[in-house]
Design a protein around this motif. Structure first.
Motif, mmCIF file in Angstrom:
data_model
loop_
_atom_site.group_PDB
_atom_site.id
_atom_site.type_symbol
_atom_site.label_atom_id
_atom_site.label_comp_id
_atom_site.label_asym_id
_atom_site.label_seq_id
_atom_site.Cartn_x
_atom_site.Cartn_y
_atom_site.Cartn_z
ATOM 1 N N VAL A 153 -7.836 9.455 3.679
ATOM 2 C CA VAL A 153 -7.401 8.533 4.732
ATOM 3 C C VAL A 153 -6.926 7.210 4.136
ATOM 4 O O VAL A 153 -5.864 6.693 4.498
ATOM 5 C CB VAL A 153 -8.524 8.310 5.772
ATOM 6 C CG1 VAL A 153 -8.177 7.184 6.728
ATOM 7 C CG2 VAL A 153 -8.790 9.595 6.545
ATOM 8 N N ARG A 154 -7.690 6.645 3.207
ATOM 9 C CA ARG A 154 -7.281 5.386 2.570
ATOM 10 C C ARG A 154 -5.949 5.557 1.837
ATOM 11 O O ARG A 154 -5.133 4.635 1.788
ATOM 12 C CB ARG A 154 -8.367 4.880 1.627
ATOM 13 C CG ARG A 154 -8.036 3.527 1.002
ATOM 14 C CD ARG A 154 -9.212 3.003 0.190
ATOM 15 N NE ARG A 154 -8.866 1.848 -0.591
ATOM 16 C CZ ARG A 154 -8.995 0.588 -0.192
ATOM 17 N NH1 ARG A 154 -9.481 0.325 1.011
ATOM 18 N NH2 ARG A 154 -8.657 -0.409 -0.979
ATOM 19 N N GLY A 155 -5.706 6.702 1.274
ATOM 20 C CA GLY A 155 -4.429 6.965 0.621
ATOM 21 C C GLY A 155 -3.270 6.917 1.607
ATOM 22 O O GLY A 155 -2.199 6.386 1.294
ATOM 23 N N TRP A 156 -3.476 7.481 2.787
ATOM 24 C CA TRP A 156 -2.434 7.408 3.820
ATOM 25 C C TRP A 156 -2.214 5.967 4.263
ATOM 26 O O TRP A 156 -1.081 5.553 4.538
ATOM 27 C CB TRP A 156 -2.793 8.295 5.013
ATOM 28 C CG TRP A 156 -2.554 9.751 4.745
ATOM 29 C CD1 TRP A 156 -3.490 10.709 4.497
ATOM 30 C CD2 TRP A 156 -1.287 10.409 4.666
ATOM 31 N NE1 TRP A 156 -2.879 11.918 4.268
ATOM 32 C CE2 TRP A 156 -1.536 11.764 4.381
ATOM 33 C CE3 TRP A 156 0.026 9.992 4.821
ATOM 34 C CZ2 TRP A 156 -0.506 12.701 4.239
ATOM 35 C CZ3 TRP A 156 1.057 10.917 4.673
ATOM 36 C CH2 TRP A 156 0.781 12.258 4.390
ATOM 37 N N GLN A 157 -3.286 5.177 4.322
ATOM 38 C CA GLN A 157 -3.138 3.759 4.659
ATOM 39 C C GLN A 157 -2.288 3.053 3.607
ATOM 40 O O GLN A 157 -1.393 2.266 3.924
ATOM 41 C CB GLN A 157 -4.506 3.085 4.777
ATOM 42 C CG GLN A 157 -5.302 3.556 5.973
ATOM 43 C CD GLN A 157 -6.746 3.082 5.935
ATOM 44 O OE1 GLN A 157 -7.318 2.821 4.885
ATOM 45 N NE2 GLN A 157 -7.346 2.985 7.117
ATOM 46 N N GLY B 138 1.435 4.013 3.864
ATOM 47 C CA GLY B 138 2.121 3.268 4.926
ATOM 48 C C GLY B 138 2.413 1.834 4.530
ATOM 49 O O GLY B 138 3.501 1.307 4.773
ATOM 50 N N ALA B 139 1.447 1.187 3.887
ATOM 51 C CA ALA B 139 1.635 -0.203 3.460
ATOM 52 C C ALA B 139 2.683 -0.312 2.356
ATOM 53 O O ALA B 139 3.422 -1.297 2.285
ATOM 54 C CB ALA B 139 0.296 -0.783 3.008
ATOM 55 N N ASN C 225 -9.823 4.560 -11.275
ATOM 56 C CA ASN C 225 -10.131 3.883 -10.007
ATOM 57 C C ASN C 225 -9.063 2.883 -9.568
ATOM 58 O O ASN C 225 -9.284 2.129 -8.616
ATOM 59 C CB ASN C 225 -11.478 3.155 -10.115
ATOM 60 C CG ASN C 225 -11.447 2.050 -11.150
ATOM 61 O OD1 ASN C 225 -10.591 2.007 -12.015
ATOM 62 N ND2 ASN C 225 -12.412 1.148 -11.058
ATOM 63 N N ARG C 226 -7.890 2.866 -10.207
ATOM 64 C CA ARG C 226 -6.854 1.894 -9.846
ATOM 65 C C ARG C 226 -5.684 2.574 -9.142
ATOM 66 O O ARG C 226 -4.986 3.404 -9.712
ATOM 67 C CB ARG C 226 -6.333 1.155 -11.091
ATOM 68 C CG ARG C 226 -7.320 0.246 -11.764
ATOM 69 C CD ARG C 226 -7.760 -0.940 -10.900
ATOM 70 N NE ARG C 226 -6.708 -1.829 -10.496
ATOM 71 C CZ ARG C 226 -6.269 -2.866 -11.200
ATOM 72 N NH1 ARG C 226 -6.782 -3.128 -12.384
ATOM 73 N NH2 ARG C 226 -5.314 -3.635 -10.720
ATOM 74 N N PHE C 227 -5.489 2.206 -7.892
ATOM 75 C CA PHE C 227 -4.381 2.718 -7.094
ATOM 76 C C PHE C 227 -3.459 1.569 -6.670
ATOM 77 O O PHE C 227 -2.528 1.777 -5.906
ATOM 78 C CB PHE C 227 -4.922 3.409 -5.831
ATOM 79 C CG PHE C 227 -5.777 4.611 -6.121
ATOM 80 C CD1 PHE C 227 -5.221 5.879 -6.197
ATOM 81 C CD2 PHE C 227 -7.146 4.474 -6.327
ATOM 82 C CE1 PHE C 227 -6.021 6.992 -6.468
ATOM 83 C CE2 PHE C 227 -7.944 5.579 -6.589
ATOM 84 C CZ PHE C 227 -7.377 6.841 -6.664
ATOM 85 N N PRO D 127 0.632 -6.621 -8.889
ATOM 86 C CA PRO D 127 -0.411 -6.083 -8.011
ATOM 87 C C PRO D 127 0.139 -5.853 -6.607
ATOM 88 O O PRO D 127 0.967 -6.620 -6.116
ATOM 89 C CB PRO D 127 -1.485 -7.171 -8.022
ATOM 90 C CG PRO D 127 -0.769 -8.420 -8.396
ATOM 91 C CD PRO D 127 0.398 -8.008 -9.254
ATOM 92 N N GLN D 128 -0.341 -4.782 -5.971
ATOM 93 C CA GLN D 128 0.096 -4.493 -4.607
ATOM 94 C C GLN D 128 -0.618 -5.391 -3.597
ATOM 95 O O GLN D 128 0.004 -5.881 -2.664
ATOM 96 C CB GLN D 128 -0.174 -3.024 -4.271
ATOM 97 C CG GLN D 128 0.613 -2.062 -5.115
ATOM 98 C CD GLN D 128 0.165 -0.625 -4.930
ATOM 99 O OE1 GLN D 128 -0.655 -0.290 -4.067
ATOM 100 N NE2 GLN D 128 0.688 0.260 -5.761
ATOM 101 N N LEU D 129 -1.925 -5.553 -3.757
ATOM 102 C CA LEU D 129 -2.736 -6.375 -2.844
ATOM 103 C C LEU D 129 -2.491 -6.003 -1.381
ATOM 104 O O LEU D 129 -2.266 -6.862 -0.535
ATOM 105 C CB LEU D 129 -2.479 -7.864 -3.095
ATOM 106 C CG LEU D 129 -2.781 -8.341 -4.522
ATOM 107 C CD1 LEU D 129 -2.393 -9.795 -4.689
ATOM 108 C CD2 LEU D 129 -4.238 -8.106 -4.885
ATOM 109 N N LEU D 130 -2.557 -4.714 -1.092
ATOM 110 C CA LEU D 130 -2.266 -4.195 0.241
ATOM 111 C C LEU D 130 -3.506 -3.885 1.065
ATOM 112 O O LEU D 130 -3.471 -3.987 2.287
ATOM 113 C CB LEU D 130 -1.424 -2.919 0.122
ATOM 114 C CG LEU D 130 -0.060 -3.086 -0.532
ATOM 115 C CD1 LEU D 130 0.581 -1.726 -0.783
ATOM 116 C CD2 LEU D 130 0.835 -3.976 0.310
ATOM 117 N N LEU D 131 -4.575 -3.459 0.411
ATOM 118 C CA LEU D 131 -5.776 -3.026 1.120
ATOM 119 C C LEU D 131 -6.992 -3.789 0.609
ATOM 120 O O LEU D 131 -7.005 -4.282 -0.520
ATOM 121 C CB LEU D 131 -6.000 -1.519 0.911
ATOM 122 C CG LEU D 131 -4.866 -0.580 1.346
ATOM 123 C CD1 LEU D 131 -5.227 0.861 1.030
ATOM 124 C CD2 LEU D 131 -4.537 -0.741 2.814
#
Length: 184
Positions: A36-40, A43-44, A150-152, A171-175
């Motif tokens: 689920v977090r991957g789908w979030q 989208g971001a 552990n880095r996505f 850095p994405q800094l999305l979630l």
């Protein structure tokens, strides 16, 4: 012809003890799909790489997107699922080349195809394979030897220079939980 910029991302979060089960876009359980977090994150990432503020889009918005395809050696759909929202957004607003013909261990052929593109290229791949992929770029700079498990939340960027390529990390800094700490 060669790209001006090549960006590398790891596919988004996968199923594990922390992230839960993998699911397809329709909610069906599937261990080869994103958590689920991957789908979030997927989208971001669409707005990260295709920002509403067009002043920032020229260096982030890809003309070509590569995602690892699936086949007998790897049934994972995660790389393709990670860029699906971005590709859909780009297809609605502009033209984009979307290529899933290469399998995750097909580094030389993938990078030959990448180097035949122009403009900005995005590659979504498995983290273990990303550092060696860069080794297939002539004149590539040194990059970290491994991409941590552990880095996505990081984008590796190669920008064309007069003598080859420069390397940077964004850095994405999305979630929640994403960090600006570079990968070392």
């Amino acid at each position: 012809m060669a790209p001006d910029r090549i960006m590398f991302i790891r596919h988004a979060e996968k199923p594990d003890a922390n992230e839960g089960n993998g699911i397809e876009a329709d909610g069906k359980a599937d261990d080869e799909s994103l958590a689920v977090r991957g789908w979030q994150r997927a989208g971001a990432l669409a707005r990260f790489f295709c920002p509403i503020d067009e002043r920032h889009s020229a260096r982030l918005t890809p003309a070509t997107v590569f995602a690892a395809g699936n086949g007998p050696a790897s049934k994972s759909k995660r790389s393709m699922q990670t860029v699906t929202p971005l590709v859909a957004l780009l297809q609605a607003t502009s033209q984009v080349n979307y290529i899933t013909a290469h399998l995750k261990d097909d580094g030389p052929a993938l990078m030959a195809d990448v180097l035949a593109q122009s403009g900005v290229v995005l590659i979504a791949w498995e983290h273990k394979v990303l550092p060696p992929l860069i080794g297939h770029v002539p004149g590539a700079p040194a990059v970290p030897a491994t991409w941590p498990e552990n880095r996505f939340d990081m984008v590796w960027i190669l920008d064309r220079t007069l003598g080859g390529w420069s390397f940077s990390q964004r850095p994405q800094l999305l979630l929640a939980g994403d960090t600006a700490e570079p990968i070392r």
